[in-house]
Design an enzyme around this catalytic site. Sequence first.
Site, mmCIF file in Angstrom:
data_model
loop_
_atom_site.group_PDB
_atom_site.id
_atom_site.type_symbol
_atom_site.label_atom_id
_atom_site.label_comp_id
_atom_site.label_asym_id
_atom_site.label_seq_id
_atom_site.Cartn_x
_atom_site.Cartn_y
_atom_site.Cartn_z
ATOM 1 N N THR A 160 0.859 -1.189 0.000
ATOM 2 C CA THR A 160 0.000 0.000 0.000
ATOM 3 C C THR A 160 0.897 1.242 0.000
ATOM 4 O OG1 THR A 160 -0.266 -0.245 2.410
ATOM 5 C CG2 THR A 160 -2.042 -1.084 0.999
ATOM 6 N N LYS A 186 4.197 -6.765 4.104
ATOM 7 C CA LYS A 186 3.904 -5.383 3.758
ATOM 8 C C LYS A 186 3.555 -4.659 5.046
ATOM 9 C CE LYS A 186 0.395 -3.470 3.288
ATOM 10 N NZ LYS A 186 -0.474 -2.546 4.128
ATOM 11 N N THR A 197 -0.824 -1.570 9.705
ATOM 12 C CA THR A 197 -1.388 -2.417 8.646
ATOM 13 C C THR A 197 -0.212 -3.268 8.235
ATOM 14 O OG1 THR A 197 -2.815 -0.669 8.163
ATOM 15 C CG2 THR A 197 -2.379 -2.144 6.368
ATOM 16 N N ASN A 406 -0.168 10.632 5.584
ATOM 17 C CA ASN A 406 -1.430 10.220 6.184
ATOM 18 C C ASN A 406 -2.511 11.279 6.071
ATOM 19 O OD1 ASN A 406 -1.319 7.438 7.583
ATOM 20 N ND2 ASN A 406 0.689 8.367 7.958
ATOM 21 N N THR A 411 -6.713 10.498 -0.797
ATOM 22 C CA THR A 411 -6.812 11.378 -1.956
ATOM 23 C C THR A 411 -5.751 11.055 -2.988
ATOM 24 O OG1 THR A 411 -5.393 13.017 -0.876
ATOM 25 C CG2 THR A 411 -7.766 13.235 -0.594
#
Length: 411
Positions: A160, A186, A197, A406, A411
């Site tokens: 990500t 990841k 995450t 962050n 966006t």
Amino acid sequence: MSLTKQTDQVKQIETGSILTPKGFQAAGIHAGLKRKRKDLGAILCEVPASVAAVYTLNQIQAAPLKVTQESIAVENKIQALVVNSGNANACTGQRGLKDAYTMRHASAQQFNIPEHLVAVTSTGVIGEYLPIEKITDGIKQLEPTSIEGAAQSFNEAILTTDTTTKQTCFQTVIDGQTISIGGVAKGSGMIHPNMATMLSFVTTDAVIDSVELQKALSSITNQTFNRITVDGDTSTNDMAVVMASGLAGNNTLTPNHPDWSSFYEALKLACESLSKQIARDGEGATKLIEVQVNGALNDEEAGKVAKQIVGSDLVKSAVFGKDANWGRIICAIGYSECKINPETIDIAIGSTMTLLQSQPLVFSEEQATAYMTDEDTVVINVDLHVGEGFGKAWGCDLTYDYVRINAGYRT
């Protein structure tokens, strides 16, 4: 550059991957969840594999974790693991759960295996429904192979906000057979595991049943994945999975096996290597921070103190500013809720002793600043002098870029 040292019994294979252990294939493709980058991947084993898994302790768990836990519960084996990035399928209610089942069903059909042998997971933005048609169409394009580059394609597909892929491989000899352990991971932000995450997938060809593999992974997780922090946030989707094909030909591993310690050490080194790579790639990070705590009441408390220090925003900011501010370190020790003696604490930053028996030392600020500037890894050593406990934890500095990344994540 290697982040983890090998031992006499275990060697690191710099060119190894999740495909180094016998019996595994992988694939990674662009299915359209992200604009250009790969976003859907799979690991496939030739045979149903023994499996161990640990999951986030966040009380809000994403739908894929529930489906994967259900799959594993059937017979403690899986044969395929399918992952998408770009969308976490978390906080998506009954539709999200249905989509995770659909993802599992489509994967089982594609690989011609029973559904309960498929694990699924997702990572990315929370609270948005999966574009399930893109997922199912993409699954039909997954054709795992063992060719060079397949592991890298899978690795790319799970990222990500990561700036780099993360992989590792170790080997050891058991019963005269070479045992390989390969891993990918990841994770860059929302990292504060009780599991965070972060996703980690480890393959091995060792012969071991799922019960013993689970015990090993659970113990190792507390010393590795649960000892890293980037930002104090524990994700809804964290998962670490180990698949064992059993194709190496060794005698079945148990704690009573004479080579059990070699296998355990190899698995621990693989998980530690991935943990450090995650911490080093923290969003916006410029430094890996390693905290080593000696002299705690026990190993558990040493690890807790180490993670408290490395998780302190003030410590992380000081490292970014190349400021040898030991006051922030001792402050974090004080609120760790572990047993300490306020009069017997030693602190060193690199080779520079800053505090001895809780008394400040005169030290070269220039030397300390140079160390924190020049070294990729900043090591903080603490000795509490209250027991024999030892523990380590890893994190990264807190930079301007962390806020920038962050602030604009969706966006």
